[in-house]
Design an enzyme around this catalytic site. Structure first.
Site, PDB file in Angstrom:
ATOM      1  N   TYR A   1       0.810  -1.224   0.000  1.00 25.43           N
ATOM      2  CA  TYR A   1       0.000   0.000   0.000  1.00 25.43           C
ATOM      3  C   TYR A   1       0.843   1.275   0.000  1.00 25.43           C
ATOM      4  CZ  TYR A   1      -0.458  -0.340   5.279  1.00 25.43           C
ATOM      5  OH  TYR A   1      -0.284  -0.440   6.620  1.00 25.43           O
ATOM      6  N   GLU A   2       0.192   2.370  -0.232  1.00 26.05           N
ATOM      7  CA  GLU A   2       0.873   3.671  -0.418  1.00 26.05           C
ATOM      8  C   GLU A   2       1.859   3.640  -1.572  1.00 26.05           C
ATOM      9  OE1 GLU A   2      -1.427   5.624   1.662  1.00 26.05           O
ATOM     10  OE2 GLU A   2       0.233   6.629   0.679  1.00 26.05           O
ATOM     11  N   GLY A   3       1.461   2.987  -2.648  1.00 25.72           N
ATOM     12  CA  GLY A   3       2.368   2.837  -3.793  1.00 25.72           C
ATOM     13  C   GLY A   3       3.188   1.584  -3.576  1.00 25.72           C
TER      14      GLY A   3
END
Lengths: 564, 564
Positions: free
Chosen positions: A429-431
């Protein structure tokens, strides 16, 4: 899961990686005196150990539950969250103008580390609130700031980030949620968002959703995206939560871990009655979101540190207590067996490295905030390293933690498995870490015409003494320069191995400094031993990735998609 | 989880890694004709895909349940097990004298691979039965063989291995279960065993427990251990399961994965009415157990192959279907993105390497069984590599599989997480990978006065062409020779990095051969591309471990246990 906040190590990293003294010498951070910092670290450690750590197992075994009335947290969580609000633990880094303590981001990082080491899923809630505070601080209107920031700062209200849609994961520009003007300056929001952490819960009076959506006739892709503030409950005339704002939790995900963190599918405007407020300029959503995302990336990197610290503490405890086999003819705790030591030293070394990387980046956030343009470049340069490498290390360390426990590590009641499962989301997550690697070889190598990369290399070289580290930084420079002019496929083909190399070089530089600047006392000797292990046995592995980092994309495309 | 058995790759590995043709040319394995092998591989693939794969998810979500009457398997498992028995899939490698097909162990390995790729937890049951068959074949009395082997061979009865006790995990010699003579040649068994896979279930008419226990006045440690055959139900006069033999399931473990495989705590002789039969000589238990354990280690290494194959197939399917981002301006499936390709190529390459390692070892089992002493040395030499490295690869590949799925990978319904969780036990059981590394640098480097190690190095060198592989085998030889004369701590300190290096050298040798011997057809081109990726990008990483393999133990003991 009992734990002891590593306050001495945090403090040492703040002093020697962040160079906190330099920040405290500025007018803006004058409040960050030695006494205040120690009090904050100690207090956070005690709070986290006393109030949050005891709930970590139930967070996993019970988890947040979806009900038609909304998400219900496990027993004890609402009370422990209230204690967090009352203790002021959400206010550390928030602006003083809205009730925050205005302390450096780096201090806030240390506090969030401690909270997440105690209870990683729970700590995600304040991490998201921090992101909302930052987006509003930098891009909100004065009215929005006055209306929302004070209670986000205390934590009475919590924040969320709403990017992802089923067809738009890593490709944020593909999102379809729509915003339509209502004629009074506000917007009507309609759409479905997935993977919304703490998208609903029963711990706070309101939830402030920051939602990316498209306006009519907006350009395609990320250039046409706008950011909206969408509260769960609209504010009444007194500014208190009032009418329900037509934001519904459709379901929560059944995940491999972080069960205490409800991952929601949110439906906005099912009854065409969801009101949003534009944050910043129309079509300026990605810019505002990036403010939030960059620091959120560091906070996810920080989750790598959290899980590494927690898994290491647990494994050390077990290895000290578990008697198995003999040494010099006597029954022995397994911590004395060489290969168990190797694993524990590796866990300690990787935790030290991960913390150094993330703290270094956090320090650059503060310097950039003071107007230091070089620090801004440094921050952008190391953000993908801190996010991707620290989360990869968190996974490695959590896996070693399971291994140290032997068969017991696979039994859920032991708790080592929980870290292993929970760590696994952080490279995603978050890229995803692949996106981080793409960001590194794309935007970041090109930043300031390559000067940002050259500066990092120069920073490392200026201090590096270890021959392996010097060889590695040379290799990083050579590969990085090649990638700066390589075509896109070749650049991306090498991106992940290069990210690993550069992360290890950067961590090695900081770890070496931590050892060099350690005093001749017992903690210093421990730190030097761990740093030496990192430099002697871990860092050389990076040279094994040079071949892959030097390869072009040809080897990846010898097969057609059908031939896999 | 739909899957397609990789029969063509299995066959190619059997032909070129095992050199199955040489085995089929012997009288003993004359039955292993091309037609028979193809029919077995194809049939196993169809059976596994049709009957076992569809149950894999329920195995995880429902799992085996403990009840006061015993362990109950999830719906469909008893029927699917019966189909396995009726199909004769348990008989492949068992001796013809007792109803087996007497085919090479390597063929049985391929069949078990297929079953476990379809359903890893379920396949553990026949794997354990195979172990019991081997122990009885080599160490059982003629009467024991006649009474038990026929129905173990069909799978009507299943087998278990009972080593571990709460205080005796890796240190088997610390076990306390007792066997007392009953005066009629049989023994009364009393004790508690933990971590007994398929220690109870409702799929077979009897369960044959092989139990390590201590007799009165036995020497301390492993030298005083004896092996006993302890059926769940005693055999009546006709040889059928009769009276209950006082073996109780106290509980089953709540594990991170493999929920379809009940991991039992077994209590023997609670009512002093548990009868066991000595297998082999009194105090000869470890020798008999090693027969079983060595092949069990290969079968656990094989689980690494299983999970790697399964996770790769799933990730490839997803990457082909998931549209995200663009390429040349067009929406694209993620399989076309360079970093996704890098991950998929890595998964394919590591799966190829893991299979090659395990099949190579399996082929040496067959050669050793034909009386080839050099093959016996080769088998012993590569067993720790096959067990440890293939399971480490299974974990790596399963983790990449989660990563390919992005956020969906963390959602349980997707199924990628199941592989990730299940893989994690394989580096632990059947001797932790640390124990394998200790075995490698202890017993195996010293085997035949070092000739076994020298032979492996010579085997690799005789064929190796890749410069990186040649450099690696040189490094392996240098490190291995140093370790042969190093003191115990130094040897163990370097054991794991050395195991990695030697495993990768061995796999690299076999992978290079697979590429070299591939035809100029489409599967051959695919295999060469994957092998080239392995040699160019994966194998060089092993050189990054040389520093750690060359270090002594000093760095591990700079800290006291308290300083961690």
């Amino acid at each position: 899961m009992p734990f002891t906040a590593p306050t001495a190590e945090q403090r040492f990293a703040l002093d020697h990686v962040v160079r906190l003294g330099e920040l405290a010498a500025t007018e803006r951070y004058a409040a960050a005196s030695d006494d205040v910092i120690d009090a904050v670290l100690e207090g956070a450690g005690q709070f986290a150990a006393g109030e949050w750590a005891p709930l970590a197992r139930a967070g996993d075994t019970v988890g947040a539950k979806w009900t038609p009335e909304g998400v219900v947290m496990p027993a004890g969580y609402p009370e422990a969250y209230r204690a967090f609000v009352e203790g002021g633990w959400g206010t550390i880094g928030a602006p003083e103008a809205f009730g925050g303590q205005g302390l450096p981001f780096a201090i806030q990082t240390a506090v969030l580390e401690t909270l997440g080491t105690a209870n990683m899923g729970f700590a995600l809630c304040p991490i998201l609130t921090v992101g909302a505070i930052e987006a509003l601080t930098h891009h909100g209107s004065p009215e929005q700031q006055v209306a929302y920031l004070p209670r986000l700062t205390t934590g009475e209200w919590t924040g969320t980030m709403n990017l992802t849609e089923p067809q738009a994961g890593s490709d944020v520009g593909a999102l379809k949620s729509m915003a339509t003007p209502r004629g009074d300056g506000s917007w009507s929001i309609k759409g479905t968002k997935i993977f919304i952490s703490f998208g609903d819960h029963d711990m706070a009076d309101n939830i402030v959703h920051l939602v990316l959506a498209r306006t009519a006739d907006a350009p395609a892709g990320t250039r046409g995206i706008s950011l909206f503030l969408v509260p769960k409950f609209r504010l009444d005339a007194e500014g208190n939560p009032g009418a329900f704002n037509d934001v519904r939790v459709v379901s929560i995900e059944h995940k491999m871990g972080l069960h205490a963190s409800p991952t929601c599918v949110l439906s906005f405007g099912d009854n065409d009655d969801c009101i949003g407020h534009l944050i910043g300029a129309e079509h300026g959503g990605m810019r505002a979101m990036f403010t939030m995302m960059n620091n959120a990336r560091l906070n996810v990197g920080l989750q790598g540190v959290q899980v590494a610290e927690a898994a290491t503490q647990k494994a050390v405890d077990y290895a000290r207590e578990r008697i198995q086999g003999t040494r010099d003819g006597q029954p022995t705790a397994i911590i004395e067996h060489p290969d168990v030591r190797r694993m524990l030293m590796r866990m300690k070394a990787q935790t030290l490295a991960a913390r150094a990387l993330v703290y270094y980046a956090a320090g650059q956030v503060d310097r950039a905030g003071l107007g230091d343009a070089a620090a801004k470049d440094r921050l952008e340069m190391v953000t993908p390293l801190a996010k991707a490498h620290a989360t990869d290390l968190g996974n490695e360390v959590a896996s070693l933690g399971v291994q140290i426990h032997g068969g017991m590590g696979f039994i859920e009641e032991t708790g080592a498995a929980q870290y292993f499962r929970e760590a696994r989301i952080t490279p995603i997550y978050e890229g995803t870490n692949g996106i981080q690697a793409a960001d590194l070889v794309g935007r970041k190598l090109a930043l300031s015409n390559g000067a940002a990369f050259a500066a990092l290399i120069a920073d490392i070289r200026a201090e590096a003494q270890d021959a392996g580290l010097i060889a590695l930084v040379d290799a990083c420079e050579r590969v990085g320069r090649r990638l700066q002019t390589a075509d896109a496929d070749d650049r991306l083909a090498a991106s992940y191995p290069f990210l690993n190399m550069l992360s290890i070089a950067t961590a090695g530089w900081l770890v070496e400094r931590l050892a060099r600047e350690s005093a001749d006392d017992a903690p210093g000797e421990t730190r030097r031993a761990i740093a030496a292990f990192y430099l002697d046995q871990v860092l050389p592995e990076a040279m094994g990735q040079v071949a892959a980092a030097e390869a072009d994309a040809t080897g990846l495309y010898r097969l057609s998609a059908d031939a896999f």
